[in-house]
Motif scaffolding. Sequence first.
Motif, PDB file in Angstrom:
ATOM      1  N   LEU A  48       0.837  -1.201   0.000  1.00 52.92           N
ATOM      2  CA  LEU A  48       0.000   0.000   0.000  1.00 52.92           C
ATOM      3  C   LEU A  48       0.870   1.249   0.000  1.00 52.92           C
ATOM      4  O   LEU A  48       1.935   1.271   0.627  1.00 52.92           O
ATOM      5  CB  LEU A  48      -0.925   0.009   1.227  1.00 52.92           C
ATOM      6  CG  LEU A  48      -1.985  -1.080   1.264  1.00 52.92           C
ATOM      7  CD1 LEU A  48      -2.778  -0.989   2.569  1.00 52.92           C
ATOM      8  CD2 LEU A  48      -2.908  -0.996   0.066  1.00 52.92           C
ATOM      9  N   PRO A  49       0.419   2.291  -0.685  1.00 50.96           N
ATOM     10  CA  PRO A  49       1.211   3.531  -0.687  1.00 50.96           C
ATOM     11  C   PRO A  49       1.227   4.164   0.703  1.00 50.96           C
ATOM     12  O   PRO A  49       0.294   3.993   1.489  1.00 50.96           O
ATOM     13  CB  PRO A  49       0.473   4.417  -1.693  1.00 50.96           C
ATOM     14  CG  PRO A  49      -0.892   3.857  -1.814  1.00 50.96           C
ATOM     15  CD  PRO A  49      -0.798   2.396  -1.485  1.00 50.96           C
ATOM     16  N   LYS A  50       2.287   4.891   0.976  1.00 57.17           N
ATOM     17  CA  LYS A  50       2.379   5.612   2.251  1.00 57.17           C
ATOM     18  C   LYS A  50       1.257   6.647   2.311  1.00 57.17           C
ATOM     19  O   LYS A  50       0.889   7.237   1.301  1.00 57.17           O
ATOM     20  CB  LYS A  50       3.724   6.320   2.359  1.00 57.17           C
ATOM     21  CG  LYS A  50       4.911   5.387   2.281  1.00 57.17           C
ATOM     22  CD  LYS A  50       5.525   5.201   3.632  1.00 57.17           C
ATOM     23  CE  LYS A  50       6.802   4.402   3.574  1.00 57.17           C
ATOM     24  NZ  LYS A  50       6.635   2.995   3.650  1.00 57.17           N
ATOM     25  N   PHE A 101      -5.117  11.904   6.381  1.00 51.50           N
ATOM     26  CA  PHE A 101      -6.036  10.980   7.018  1.00 51.50           C
ATOM     27  C   PHE A 101      -6.976  10.409   5.962  1.00 51.50           C
ATOM     28  O   PHE A 101      -7.238  11.046   4.940  1.00 51.50           O
ATOM     29  CB  PHE A 101      -6.839  11.678   8.118  1.00 51.50           C
ATOM     30  CG  PHE A 101      -6.012  11.999   9.330  1.00 51.50           C
ATOM     31  CD1 PHE A 101      -5.638  10.997  10.219  1.00 51.50           C
ATOM     32  CD2 PHE A 101      -5.610  13.296   9.592  1.00 51.50           C
ATOM     33  CE1 PHE A 101      -4.872  11.284  11.336  1.00 51.50           C
ATOM     34  CE2 PHE A 101      -4.844  13.607  10.711  1.00 51.50           C
ATOM     35  CZ  PHE A 101      -4.476  12.589  11.584  1.00 51.50           C
ATOM     36  N   VAL A 102      -7.478   9.211   6.225  1.00 49.66           N
ATOM     37  CA  VAL A 102      -8.358   8.521   5.282  1.00 49.66           C
ATOM     38  C   VAL A 102      -9.804   8.729   5.711  1.00 49.66           C
ATOM     39  O   VAL A 102     -10.147   8.507   6.872  1.00 49.66           O
ATOM     40  CB  VAL A 102      -8.025   7.015   5.236  1.00 49.66           C
ATOM     41  CG1 VAL A 102      -9.001   6.260   4.373  1.00 49.66           C
ATOM     42  CG2 VAL A 102      -6.595   6.807   4.757  1.00 49.66           C
ATOM     43  N   LEU A 103     -10.636   9.143   4.754  1.00 52.41           N
ATOM     44  CA  LEU A 103     -12.075   9.246   5.016  1.00 52.41           C
ATOM     45  C   LEU A 103     -12.703   7.870   4.870  1.00 52.41           C
ATOM     46  O   LEU A 103     -12.339   7.117   3.958  1.00 52.41           O
ATOM     47  CB  LEU A 103     -12.733  10.227   4.038  1.00 52.41           C
ATOM     48  CG  LEU A 103     -12.255  11.673   4.096  1.00 52.41           C
ATOM     49  CD1 LEU A 103     -12.967  12.501   3.026  1.00 52.41           C
ATOM     50  CD2 LEU A 103     -12.495  12.264   5.471  1.00 52.41           C
ATOM     51  N   ASP A 125      -7.483  -1.463  -5.247  1.00 56.01           N
ATOM     52  CA  ASP A 125      -7.862  -1.896  -6.596  1.00 56.01           C
ATOM     53  C   ASP A 125      -8.954  -1.031  -7.204  1.00 56.01           C
ATOM     54  O   ASP A 125      -9.280  -1.182  -8.377  1.00 56.01           O
ATOM     55  CB  ASP A 125      -8.333  -3.358  -6.579  1.00 56.01           C
ATOM     56  CG  ASP A 125      -7.189  -4.331  -6.349  1.00 56.01           C
ATOM     57  OD1 ASP A 125      -6.032  -3.970  -6.666  1.00 56.01           O
ATOM     58  OD2 ASP A 125      -7.449  -5.437  -5.860  1.00 56.01           O
ATOM     59  N   ALA A 126      -9.525  -0.150  -6.415  1.00 58.50           N
ATOM     60  CA  ALA A 126     -10.638   0.687  -6.897  1.00 58.50           C
ATOM     61  C   ALA A 126     -10.247   2.169  -6.929  1.00 58.50           C
ATOM     62  O   ALA A 126     -11.094   3.033  -6.775  1.00 58.50           O
ATOM     63  CB  ALA A 126     -11.860   0.475  -6.007  1.00 58.50           C
ATOM     64  N   GLY A 127      -8.978   2.440  -7.087  1.00 58.58           N
ATOM     65  CA  GLY A 127      -8.560   3.833  -7.196  1.00 58.58           C
ATOM     66  C   GLY A 127      -7.901   4.404  -5.965  1.00 58.58           C
ATOM     67  O   GLY A 127      -7.458   5.545  -5.973  1.00 58.58           O
ATOM     68  N   GLY A 128      -7.841   3.663  -4.905  1.00 56.89           N
ATOM     69  CA  GLY A 128      -7.129   4.118  -3.711  1.00 56.89           C
ATOM     70  C   GLY A 128      -8.023   4.711  -2.647  1.00 56.89           C
ATOM     71  O   GLY A 128      -9.249   4.708  -2.738  1.00 56.89           O
ATOM     72  N   ASP A 129      -7.367   5.238  -1.634  1.00 55.60           N
ATOM     73  CA  ASP A 129      -8.043   5.794  -0.468  1.00 55.60           C
ATOM     74  C   ASP A 129      -8.784   7.078  -0.815  1.00 55.60           C
ATOM     75  O   ASP A 129      -8.426   7.796  -1.748  1.00 55.60           O
ATOM     76  CB  ASP A 129      -7.024   6.128   0.625  1.00 55.60           C
ATOM     77  CG  ASP A 129      -6.312   4.907   1.163  1.00 55.60           C
ATOM     78  OD1 ASP A 129      -6.997   3.934   1.514  1.00 55.60           O
ATOM     79  OD2 ASP A 129      -5.067   4.935   1.244  1.00 55.60           O
TER      80      ASP A 129
END
Length: 187
Positions: free
Chosen positions: A108-110, A114-116, A174-178
């Motif tokens: 996974l990319p660094k 923050f992730v929604l 696989d769906a475009g990322g976070d």
Amino acid sequence: MVKLTRIYTRTGDTGSTGLGDGSRVPKHGERVTAFGTVDEVNAVLGVARLHTDAPVAADLERIQNDLFDVGADLCTPEEDEPAFPPLRVSEQQVHWLEQRIDALNVDLPKLTSFVLPGGTASAAHLHHARTVARRAERDIAALADEESINPAALQYMNRLSDYFFVAARFVNADAGGDVLWVPGRNR
């Protein structure tokens, strides 16, 4: 072994419930709250599994079983020499979660923000599971302030919320990322 032949017993009609050692406690007590929230995590996972593919789906199936172990552990108060040894969460279960976190996280990319909670349906449900797991962890920590518990049960719930975070990122990859938070975007 559990054998349920009758679902309703009427023994809880006055606001108490039985624990694994046979004692009765109020349904609003900290121990019942703790294992009740663990059960809630498990129910959220049932929905998440409907939207999740391998390898995370296989992990979730195993985790659902482990969550019953956590619940069984928490519903049986610790005692020095029990007549029947209760089921306790093991450090091996905690270690397995750590191994799965590392395996899913390796490519996974660094993170740069923050992730929604969101992205795919699977990731959204995993983020929901993460928040309920964090609440379960807080409930277990509150119980541990009042009574002796197996420390591995608390450790398991702490790692589990981390697992859900990484698993949500993994399925979103696989769906475009976070879906990332953009501070002040809507000012």
